[in-house]
Scaffold this active site. Structure first.
Site, PDB file in Angstrom:
ATOM      1  N   THR A   2      31.877  35.479  40.719  1.00 50.86           N
ATOM      2  CA  THR A   2      33.120  35.413  41.457  1.00 50.86           C
ATOM      3  C   THR A   2      33.855  36.836  41.682  1.00 50.86           C
ATOM      4  O   THR A   2      33.575  37.884  41.042  1.00 50.86           O
ATOM      5  CB  THR A   2      34.131  34.550  40.781  1.00 50.86           C
ATOM      6  N   ASN A  26      36.977  36.812  42.244  1.00 50.09           N
ATOM      7  CA  ASN A  26      38.533  36.254  42.016  1.00 50.09           C
ATOM      8  C   ASN A  26      39.058  36.658  40.510  1.00 50.09           C
ATOM      9  O   ASN A  26      38.435  35.845  39.527  1.00 50.09           O
ATOM     10  CB  ASN A  26      38.755  34.951  42.227  1.00 50.09           C
ATOM     11  N   ASP A  34      33.595  26.863  42.645  1.00 52.90           N
ATOM     12  CA  ASP A  34      34.397  26.747  43.954  1.00 52.90           C
ATOM     13  C   ASP A  34      35.474  25.681  43.646  1.00 52.90           C
ATOM     14  O   ASP A  34      35.198  24.624  42.959  1.00 52.90           O
ATOM     15  CB  ASP A  34      33.336  26.251  45.116  1.00 52.90           C
ATOM     16  N   PHE A  48      48.230  32.114  40.201  1.00 52.19           N
ATOM     17  CA  PHE A  48      47.729  32.449  41.289  1.00 52.19           C
ATOM     18  C   PHE A  48      47.695  31.230  42.436  1.00 52.19           C
ATOM     19  O   PHE A  48      47.991  30.089  41.808  1.00 52.19           O
ATOM     20  CB  PHE A  48      46.331  33.264  41.194  1.00 52.19           C
ATOM     21  N   GLY A  49      47.424  31.684  43.726  1.00 53.89           N
ATOM     22  CA  GLY A  49      47.103  30.559  44.637  1.00 53.89           C
ATOM     23  C   GLY A  49      48.188  29.644  44.912  1.00 53.89           C
ATOM     24  O   GLY A  49      49.305  30.007  44.979  1.00 53.89           O
ATOM     25  N   TYR A  50      47.970  28.373  44.704  1.00 54.03           N
ATOM     26  CA  TYR A  50      48.999  27.120  44.749  1.00 54.03           C
ATOM     27  C   TYR A  50      49.869  26.990  43.594  1.00 54.03           C
ATOM     28  O   TYR A  50      50.368  26.012  43.719  1.00 54.03           O
ATOM     29  CB  TYR A  50      48.303  25.936  45.680  1.00 54.03           C
ATOM     30  N   ASP A  51      49.604  27.600  42.557  1.00 50.93           N
ATOM     31  CA  ASP A  51      50.331  27.283  41.421  1.00 50.93           C
ATOM     32  C   ASP A  51      51.670  27.072  41.301  1.00 50.93           C
ATOM     33  O   ASP A  51      52.399  26.051  40.696  1.00 50.93           O
ATOM     34  CB  ASP A  51      49.916  28.367  40.129  1.00 50.93           C
ATOM     35  N   LYS A  87      48.813  25.935  31.161  1.00 52.62           N
ATOM     36  CA  LYS A  87      48.002  25.278  32.249  1.00 52.62           C
ATOM     37  C   LYS A  87      46.657  24.967  31.914  1.00 52.62           C
ATOM     38  O   LYS A  87      46.295  23.778  32.312  1.00 52.62           O
ATOM     39  CB  LYS A  87      47.927  26.430  33.194  1.00 52.62           C
ATOM     40  N   HIS A 119      42.126  21.704  36.151  1.00 54.37           N
ATOM     41  CA  HIS A 119      40.951  21.477  36.597  1.00 54.37           C
ATOM     42  C   HIS A 119      39.699  22.423  36.126  1.00 54.37           C
ATOM     43  O   HIS A 119      38.574  21.955  35.731  1.00 54.37           O
ATOM     44  CB  HIS A 119      40.777  21.646  38.173  1.00 54.37           C
TER      45      HIS A 119
HETATM   46  P1  ITT Z   1      35.442  33.375  44.640  1.00 56.70           P
HETATM   47  O1  ITT Z   1      34.855  32.674  45.722  1.00 56.70           O
HETATM   48  O2  ITT Z   1      34.962  34.823  44.791  1.00 56.70           O
HETATM   49  O3  ITT Z   1      35.160  32.619  43.372  1.00 56.70           O
HETATM   50  P2  ITT Z   1      37.849  32.623  45.803  1.00 56.70           P
HETATM   51  O4  ITT Z   1      39.410  32.856  45.653  1.00 56.70           O
HETATM   52  O5  ITT Z   1      37.433  32.892  47.039  1.00 56.70           O
HETATM   53  O6  ITT Z   1      36.900  33.362  44.839  1.00 56.70           O
HETATM   54  P3  ITT Z   1      37.695  29.799  46.020  1.00 56.70           P
HETATM   55  O7  ITT Z   1      36.913  29.882  47.159  1.00 56.70           O
HETATM   56  O8  ITT Z   1      37.177  28.916  44.987  1.00 56.70           O
HETATM   57  O9  ITT Z   1      37.671  31.138  45.208  1.00 56.70           O
HETATM   58  O10 ITT Z   1      39.230  29.877  46.543  1.00 56.70           O
HETATM   59  C1  ITT Z   1      40.067  28.492  46.288  1.00 56.70           C
HETATM   60  C2  ITT Z   1      41.334  29.064  46.542  1.00 56.70           C
HETATM   61  O11 ITT Z   1      42.138  27.871  45.893  1.00 56.70           O
HETATM   62  C3  ITT Z   1      41.773  30.338  45.770  1.00 56.70           C
HETATM   63  O12 ITT Z   1      41.753  31.527  46.623  1.00 56.70           O
HETATM   64  C4  ITT Z   1      43.282  29.843  45.640  1.00 56.70           C
HETATM   65  O13 ITT Z   1      44.237  29.952  46.835  1.00 56.70           O
HETATM   66  C5  ITT Z   1      43.487  28.380  45.393  1.00 56.70           C
HETATM   67  N1  ITT Z   1      42.986  27.974  43.894  1.00 56.70           N
HETATM   68  C6  ITT Z   1      41.744  28.043  43.069  1.00 56.70           C
HETATM   69  N2  ITT Z   1      42.097  27.742  42.050  1.00 56.70           N
HETATM   70  C7  ITT Z   1      43.373  27.721  41.869  1.00 56.70           C
HETATM   71  C8  ITT Z   1      44.297  27.376  40.690  1.00 56.70           C
HETATM   72  O14 ITT Z   1      43.894  27.148  39.298  1.00 56.70           O
HETATM   73  N3  ITT Z   1      45.443  27.304  40.955  1.00 56.70           N
HETATM   74  C9  ITT Z   1      46.097  27.649  42.070  1.00 56.70           C
HETATM   75  N4  ITT Z   1      45.287  27.842  43.309  1.00 56.70           N
HETATM   76  C10 ITT Z   1      43.974  27.887  42.899  1.00 56.70           C
END
Ligand code: ITT
Length: 195
Positions: free
Chosen positions: A10, A12, A71, A151-154, A174, A179
């Site tokens: 990853t 991320n 993913d 991060f993300g949608y948290d 968390k 998940h």
């Molecule tokens: P890699 O493919 O390098 O692992 P990525 O950020 O592209 O990293 P994903 O394709 O799995 O990872 O993207 C899923 C997106 O969903 C991520 O960028 C976040 O915006 C969101 N996401 C994933 N897990 C999350 C979490 O635990 N809480 C909030 N948002 C999350």
């Protein structure tokens, strides 16, 4: 018990931090950064499973070492599973967390059914064989953004059984719902039982 090493395919760093917080001492997780690998990993497919397989396969072919990827998608029921596999790029190639949140809240304006789930699929490649694990966290999309952690949608996701968003929780909190924690626990159980 034997200590096992796995490369985590990853880019991320938030995911790396979360997974390192749950694996314990018997599994050493090496991020791509720590392994000195600077590679953009493609996610061209229409399912989380296929993208997870793609990521672990690319890194396995490159390193010939045991590795895993994951993913994750946020699946909103009123939007027929969107943003799902497109979660990272929902508002465009910029992968902008805030723009993604804004787009999702906009789409859910006046929507009563705010049920959603995070779904994580882990693809493990161990000794040349692939194994898949899944973790689901059900909850709902809040009307407004709250909190600054994670991060993300948290900031807009409230898991069932909680009264605050993931972004208002510590990482330990968390992990009680997450998940990613559920999928990682299966990965660890599998490694402990089978290897
Ligand atoms: P890699 O493919 O390098 O692992 P990525 O950020 O592209 O990293 P994903 O394709 O799995 O990872 O993207 C899923 C997106 O969903 C991520 O960028 C976040 O915006 C969101 N996401 C994933 N897990 C999350 C979490 O635990 N809480 C909030 N948002 C999350």
């Amino acid at each position: 018990m034997q200590v096992k090493e796995l490369i985590f395919a990853t880019n991320n760093e938030n995911k790396v931090k979360e997974i390192k917080s749950v694996v314990g001492e018997n599994l050493v997780v090496i991020s791509l950064k720590d392994a000195g690998i600077d590679q953009d990993i493609p996610e061209p497919h229409h399912t989380l499973e296929a993208n997870a397989t793609e990521k672990s396969t690319v890194i396995h072919e490159l390193t010939q070492k045991n590795c895993f990827s994951e993913d994750t998608g946020l699946e909103v029921f009123a939007l027929h599973g969107e943003p799902g596999v497109k979660s990272a790029r929902y508002a465009g190639e910029g992968r902008d967390f805030q723009a993604n949140i804004d787009k999702l809240l906009e789409k859910l304006t006046d929507q009563d059914n705010r049920s959603a789930q995070f779904r994580t699929v882990i693809s493990l490649i161990w000794e040349g064989r692939e194994y898949l694990f899944e973790g689901i966290c059900k909850g709902r999309i809040n009307e407004i953004q709250q909190g600054v952690e994670g991060f993300g949608y948290d900031p807009i996701f409230i898991p069932d059984g909680a009264e605050k968003t993931f972004a208002e929780m510590t990482l330990a909190e968390k992990n009680e719902f997450s998940h990613r924690k559920k999928a990682t626990t299966q990965l660890i159980d599998f490694l402990n039982k089978n290897i």
